[in-house]
Design an enzyme around this catalytic site. Structure first.
Site, short mmCIF file in Angstrom:
data_model
loop_
_atom_site.label_atom_id
_atom_site.label_comp_id
_atom_site.label_asym_id
_atom_site.label_seq_id
_atom_site.Cartn_x
_atom_site.Cartn_y
_atom_site.Cartn_z
N GLU A 48 49.33 27.63 36.89
CA GLU A 48 48.95 28.62 35.87
C GLU A 48 48.99 28.02 34.47
O GLU A 48 48.08 28.24 33.67
CB GLU A 48 49.86 29.85 35.94
N ASN A 52 45.69 27.36 32.09
CA ASN A 52 45.58 27.93 30.75
C ASN A 52 45.10 26.87 29.75
O ASN A 52 44.27 27.15 28.89
CB ASN A 52 46.90 28.52 30.28
N ARG A 107 38.45 36.32 34.59
CA ARG A 107 39.87 35.98 34.44
C ARG A 107 40.67 37.26 34.41
O ARG A 107 40.30 38.23 33.77
CB ARG A 107 40.10 35.21 33.13
#
Length: 150
Positions: A48, A52, A107
């Site tokens: 994650e 990002n 997203r």
């Protein structure tokens, strides 16, 4: 807290490197002989954080992602994911579930929430135009009760 072992990596913000970073963090954490669940949690959180960087920090360009991982005394795992991308103007808002800076993309805006659910502590520091640093920590559930390995 005393550092027992440490690695530092840097790699381009290309989507193919998300899997590499996840595997590298898991392989390093495995040196402390944690539970399979701990390894899975670390892999998910790192995924994650790196995603990002790729999707948000360096939108439509390639930059460098720096990853530092440490095994600390008493079985504590520390990992820092840092970029020099666009930064986040409101970290508090960005950490709220479903917040996204890319509503036009597919997203969910759950990256920070996922990191927080899999790690014991997540700290985010960011400056617009300077980049973002995510620091995550987890107490590993080791067979030796968290004692140091040499």
């Amino acid at each position: 807290m005393k550092i027992v072992n440490e690695i530092k990596l840097s790699f381009p913000s290309k989507s193919c490197n998300e899997g590499f970073s996840r595997s590298a963090a898991a392989a390093f954490a495995a040196l402390a002989d944690p539970s399979v669940s701990d390894i899975s949690d670390i892999k998910t959180a790192v995924s994650e954080a790196v995603t990002n960087c790729i999707v948000h920090a360096y939108r439509n360009k390639t930059g460098i992602i720096e990853m530092t991982a440490r095994i600390l005394e008493n079985g504590r795992f520390y990992i820092k994911i840092k970029d020099s991308g666009c930064g986040i103007s409101d970290v508090k808002a960005a950490m709220q579930p479903l917040f996204t800076t890319a509503p036009e993309e597919e997203r969910a805006g759950l990256g920070f929430a996922v990191m927080e659910s899999f790690m014991d502590k997540v700290t985010v520091r960011s400056r617009p135009g300077k980049g973002t640093t995510v620091i995550m920590e987890k107490q590993l559930h080791t067979k030796d009760g968290g004692n140091e390995r040499r």
